[in-house]
Design an enzyme around this catalytic site. Sequence first.
Site, PDB file in Angstrom:
ATOM      1  N   GLY A 221      46.867  35.967  41.788  1.00 58.03           N
ATOM      2  CA  GLY A 221      46.998  35.648  40.623  1.00 58.03           C
ATOM      3  C   GLY A 221      47.480  34.747  40.660  1.00 58.03           C
ATOM      4  CB  CYS A 321      16.992  25.408  30.875  1.00 65.46           C
ATOM      5  SG  CYS A 321      15.817  23.825  31.855  1.00 65.46           S
TER       6      CYS A 321
END
Length: 401
Positions: A221, A321
Amino acid sequence: MKPLLEHIANAVNTPFFLYHESMIKSRIEDVLNVFSTVDFQPTFAVKANANPFLLSVFHAYGIGADFISRGEFEASRAGGIPTSKMTWNGNVKSEDDMLFFSKQGIQNVNIDSIGELQKWGHLKKNHNVPLPSLFLRINPSIEVSTHPYIKTGMKQHKFGISLHDIDTCLRIAQEVGLTLQGFHIHIGSQITDSDSFEKAYSTISKLSRQYGFTNINIGGGWGIPYFDKKQLDLQQMKSFVTSLFSHFRIWCEMGRYLIGEAGWYIVRACENRESEVETMCITDGGMNHLLRPSLYKAHHSFSSTDPIPQKKSVRIMGRLCETGDILVPSTVQNCPKEGSLIAIHQSGAYGFSMANHYNGFPLPAEVFLSQNGEWTIIRKAESNTCFLDQCDSGERYDITH
Ligand SMILES: Cc1ncc(COP(=O)(O)O)c(C=O)c1O
């Protein structure tokens, strides 16, 4: 750096990932220093980057592997990490995998739920196989400051056992003849505020004393500076690590901190399109290789081999796209010249490991730059049609049976 980057780009084609050894080494040293006063057993969270060559670099520093799947397990083995230095994490584990990894002799497993604990009991009853050391993942209900998708330690998250259920788990473990070795905790990823870790580490150390455990797995973390430059206060971390953990054996599973800043995603600027407010620099890369900006609105920093001074902001985009195909959001910075190379920084963690074949583009090459200036291709780019490999097996099934 420009001639070297161009040289590598000519050899492997853009886009590609580039990792530099000196940064990996420096981050390993940082972590080892924070834990220098405690009994420390580090593993690398393979989910951050599963390249076997990089895993072998961690192995050379005595760092084991924390894996999720058979794929990550095999990558760790290919990196030379022995099963006796492996920890298995996983949100839902199949009995088939539990048996397989037990037979392979992995060192630790983190149990994620009461249901999973019962499955381990079942496995013990039905198979005569030595089990890994069992850690119970607890959910401490601690709020942290990071993207919601990578917070993991609050009540509404699916990970770990609530503090109220610890006694139930210990009773079940006793009933099914399992011995637990300790607690595991992982409150989220990309956390740069050391107070959150102090809270989590205090909670787990207090619980461990209460229940008489001497092993603790503190997860990972630790955050890194992206564009915002926020970073962890390691002096402060060292001070509470030393006071909280001096009587424990500490295991960790650090991913991003160890490899994030050591990786660049290198793309080529193909076309600069001007709008009134900004320049959109369209590259030959995309969110298919570096998903974090689109998925988490992450803001990586970048540099280019030929920056053009400008007052407008620039947005670095991919060629897919998708309007959300963003590599770096709008930033007031010099614009990469068309044809130049762009390095998207902090791409070593959750870059290649989250890459996919969207729009039918192949996965890119990965290159390692060693401290002595040599570079090695540690993964070749895929062929253009590689994503079709498993299609049309030729097998046909009759739905009436
Ligand atoms: C259980 C567990 N351990 C370790 C890690 C590694 O986290 P990081 O890369 O933030 O260090 C993760 C990441 O999500 C995780 O889920």
